[in-house]
Design a protein around this motif. Structure first.
Motif, short mmCIF file in Angstrom:
data_model
loop_
_atom_site.label_atom_id
_atom_site.label_comp_id
_atom_site.label_asym_id
_atom_site.label_seq_id
_atom_site.Cartn_x
_atom_site.Cartn_y
_atom_site.Cartn_z
N PHE A 201 125.05 9.29 -78.18
CA PHE A 201 124.93 10.67 -78.64
C PHE A 201 124.30 10.74 -80.02
N ARG A 202 123.22 11.49 -80.14
CA ARG A 202 122.53 11.67 -81.43
C ARG A 202 121.95 13.08 -81.50
N LEU A 203 121.90 13.60 -82.71
CA LEU A 203 121.15 14.83 -82.95
C LEU A 203 119.67 14.47 -82.87
N LEU A 204 118.86 15.44 -82.45
CA LEU A 204 117.43 15.22 -82.34
C LEU A 204 116.70 16.07 -83.36
N GLY A 205 115.93 15.42 -84.20
CA GLY A 205 115.12 16.13 -85.17
C GLY A 205 113.66 15.90 -84.85
N THR A 206 112.81 16.30 -85.76
CA THR A 206 111.39 16.02 -85.63
C THR A 206 110.89 15.41 -86.95
N ARG A 207 109.86 14.58 -86.83
CA ARG A 207 109.26 13.94 -87.99
C ARG A 207 107.77 14.26 -88.00
N CYS A 208 107.27 14.62 -89.17
CA CYS A 208 105.84 14.89 -89.34
C CYS A 208 105.10 13.56 -89.42
N ARG A 209 104.07 13.41 -88.60
CA ARG A 209 103.30 12.16 -88.62
C ARG A 209 102.49 12.00 -89.92
N ALA A 210 102.16 13.11 -90.57
CA ALA A 210 101.33 13.04 -91.78
C ALA A 210 102.14 12.62 -93.01
N GLY B 174 100.17 18.85 -92.45
CA GLY B 174 100.30 18.22 -91.14
C GLY B 174 100.91 19.15 -90.11
N GLY B 175 100.60 18.88 -88.87
CA GLY B 175 101.13 19.71 -87.80
C GLY B 175 101.55 18.91 -86.58
N GLU B 176 101.34 17.59 -86.62
CA GLU B 176 101.75 16.77 -85.48
C GLU B 176 103.18 16.28 -85.73
N LEU B 177 104.08 16.78 -84.91
CA LEU B 177 105.50 16.46 -85.06
C LEU B 177 106.00 15.70 -83.84
N VAL B 178 106.82 14.70 -84.09
CA VAL B 178 107.38 13.90 -82.99
C VAL B 178 108.90 13.97 -83.05
N GLU B 179 109.51 13.97 -81.88
CA GLU B 179 110.98 14.00 -81.81
C GLU B 179 111.53 12.65 -82.25
N VAL B 180 112.59 12.70 -83.06
CA VAL B 180 113.26 11.47 -83.51
C VAL B 180 114.76 11.66 -83.42
N PRO B 181 115.46 10.64 -82.94
CA PRO B 181 116.92 10.70 -82.99
C PRO B 181 117.38 10.44 -84.42
N ASP C 212 105.83 12.02 -92.95
CA ASP C 212 107.09 11.38 -92.56
C ASP C 212 108.34 12.19 -92.87
N ALA C 213 108.18 13.45 -93.26
CA ALA C 213 109.35 14.31 -93.49
C ALA C 213 110.07 14.52 -92.15
N VAL C 214 111.41 14.49 -92.20
CA VAL C 214 112.23 14.68 -91.01
C VAL C 214 112.94 16.01 -91.12
N PHE C 215 113.05 16.72 -89.99
CA PHE C 215 113.64 18.06 -89.98
C PHE C 215 114.76 18.18 -88.95
N PHE C 216 115.82 18.82 -89.37
CA PHE C 216 116.88 19.26 -88.47
C PHE C 216 117.45 20.53 -89.07
N PRO C 217 117.53 21.61 -88.30
CA PRO C 217 117.12 21.68 -86.92
C PRO C 217 115.65 21.34 -86.76
N ARG C 218 115.33 20.93 -85.56
CA ARG C 218 113.99 20.47 -85.25
C ARG C 218 112.96 21.55 -85.54
N GLU C 219 111.76 21.10 -85.76
CA GLU C 219 110.61 22.00 -85.96
C GLU C 219 109.56 21.56 -84.96
N ASP C 220 108.98 22.47 -84.22
CA ASP C 220 108.01 22.09 -83.21
C ASP C 220 106.61 22.67 -83.44
#
Length: 154
Positions: free
Chosen positions: A22-31, A51-58, A33-41
């Motif tokens: 069990f993990r919370l899911l955030g997003t990370r900007c590829r440009a 940057g605008g390319e975001l990837v899901e990260v646990p 490396d900032a991580v966001f929770f709640p997620r940003e899409d």
């Protein structure tokens, strides 16, 4: 008939994950490396990044207590409570995730009170239940103190 697990907020965690996964899911900007929770899409929330390319990260399963308090009020939706039932306070915990450099707020696990917490203490993320109806178990997350001597995993 078994109830179907449903996340209170879709996309914030996998409602079917067991306690060890069990993990919370955030997003990370590829440009940047900032991580966001709640997620940003849609876009990077970092004001210094275009940057605008975001990837899901646990996110990390463990963190340290940054702050905590008793909640002596009925919170707004999506929290579910019976307005006719006597209100029972619960404990809120703000947890610092060092690897992500952020603080995530959540309820303490059932039975955990402010007497069980202290700033800087290690806690772990565990799945929780917010409510149940005839068809669904509405899942959320809780923070639980890590027992002394337990090995920490990220």
């Amino acid at each position: 008939m078994p109830r179907t697990p449903k996340p209170v907020v879709p996309g914030w965690f996998d409602p079917d994950a067991g306690p060890a996964e069990f993990r919370l899911l955030g997003t990370r900007c590829r440009a940047c490396d900032a991580v966001f929770f709640p997620r940003e899409d849609c876009f990077c929330r970092n004001p210094g990044c275009a940057g605008g390319e975001l990837v899901e990260v646990p996110l990390s399963r463990h963190g340290t207590v940054w702050s905590y308090t008793d909640a002596h009020y009925r919170p707004p939706a999506p929290y579910v409570s019976d307005p006719d039932a006597e209100w029972q306070p619960y404990t809120l915990v703000a947890v610092e995730l060092a690897a992500e450099r952020m603080v995530v707020l959540g309820q303490a696990a059932p039975g955990v009170t402010v007497a069980d917490l202290e700033v800087g203490a290690e806690v772990e993320l565990v799945p929780g239940v917010l409510d149940e109806d005839a068809e669904h178990t509405w899942r959320t997350w809780h923070w639980k103190p890590v027992a002394a001597g337990r090995r920490r995993d990220v």
